[in-house]
Design a protein around this motif. Structure first.
Motif, PDB file in Angstrom:
ATOM      1  N   TYR A 175       0.831  -1.212   0.000  1.00 14.47           N
ATOM      2  CA  TYR A 175       0.000   0.000   0.000  1.00 14.47           C
ATOM      3  C   TYR A 175       0.867   1.265   0.000  1.00 14.47           C
ATOM      4  N   TYR A 176       1.880   1.292   0.876  1.00  8.97           N
ATOM      5  CA  TYR A 176       2.736   2.486   0.929  1.00  8.97           C
ATOM      6  C   TYR A 176       3.592   2.627  -0.326  1.00  8.97           C
ATOM      7  N   LEU A 177       4.006   1.510  -0.907  1.00 11.74           N
ATOM      8  CA  LEU A 177       4.720   1.583  -2.188  1.00 11.74           C
ATOM      9  C   LEU A 177       3.816   2.152  -3.275  1.00 11.74           C
ATOM     10  N   TYR A 178       2.570   1.725  -3.281  1.00  9.34           N
ATOM     11  CA  TYR A 178       1.624   2.240  -4.271  1.00  9.34           C
ATOM     12  C   TYR A 178       1.380   3.733  -4.052  1.00  9.34           C
ATOM     13  N   GLN A 179       1.209   4.128  -2.797  1.00 10.96           N
ATOM     14  CA  GLN A 179       1.019   5.552  -2.503  1.00 10.96           C
ATOM     15  C   GLN A 179       2.223   6.365  -2.964  1.00 10.96           C
ATOM     16  N   TYR A 180       3.415   5.846  -2.734  1.00 13.69           N
ATOM     17  CA  TYR A 180       4.630   6.539  -3.156  1.00 13.69           C
ATOM     18  C   TYR A 180       4.664   6.656  -4.684  1.00 13.69           C
ATOM     19  N   GLY A 181       4.352   5.571  -5.380  1.00 18.65           N
ATOM     20  CA  GLY A 181       4.304   5.608  -6.841  1.00 18.65           C
ATOM     21  C   GLY A 181       3.255   6.584  -7.349  1.00 18.65           C
TER      22      GLY A 181
END
Length: 192
Positions: A175-181
């Protein structure tokens, strides 16, 4: 770039179809779990008439063999197999078995309900993905978070706490990787 968009759209159409089938199966499962709970409740409430009926029909109802060692909630080690008549003549044991069955039906109903919600979220996410310019879209953050919470709860219900914790932590990272992307994509879109 356009080729990737076509792949996403093609994949999305398949996922939307699978989500529709999953919703139907979840509803059917939910209905069966509710019917099971009703049957268990009626059996528990009308225990004596059920026992009388089983005693009156020993060759048909009373001879049904039940394996009690498969219970996952309350381990019953009195005997591995029994007949329905022997089980119902031991009222405490029969009510424990009915209680276990009720717990299983409730777990099944909760699982089906969560699956139904997840299918709606997945369908919604892929429909948004089809219409988005980029797969990293901030519109998906809320749906993604809800679906990851639902998946973690589903794993917790159907597995152990340790497995659910590991799955939950992995999904938090995703989830946090997706938010960062998505935030990087937003920055790129604003600078262009």
């Amino acid at each position: 770039m356009e080729q990737n968009k076509e792949r996403i759209n093609k994949f999305s159409k398949g996922i939307v179809t699978v989500a529709k089938v999953g919703k139907i199966l979840s509803i059917v499962g939910l209905v069966f779990c509710i019917i099971g709970l009703i049957c268990i409740g009626v059996t528990a409430i009308a225990y004596d008439p059920v026992l009388d009926y089983i005693r009156a029909n020993p060759n048909t109802m009373g001879a049904i063999e039940i394996n009690l060692s498969e219970s996952s909630h309350i381990y019953i080690a009195l005997f591995d197999k029994t007949t329905l008549l022997e089980l119902f003549e031991n009222k405490d044991l029969a009510l424990r078995v009915l209680g276990n069955a009720a717990i299983d039906c409730i777990e099944g109903a909760v699982t089906c309900a969560i699956t139904l919600v997840l299918m709606n979220l997945i369908k919604s996410m892929f429909l948004k993905l089809e219409n988005a310019d980029s797969p990293f879209n901030t519109e998906l953050n809320g749906d993604l978070k809800k679906s990851f919470i639902g998946i973690t709860i589903l794993v917790l219900i159907n597995s152990t706490v340790v497995v659910a914790l590991i799955v939950g932590l992995v999904l938090v990272v995703v989830y946090y990787l997706y938010q960062y992307g998505a935030s990087l994509q937003k920055d790129v879109d604003e600078t262009i």
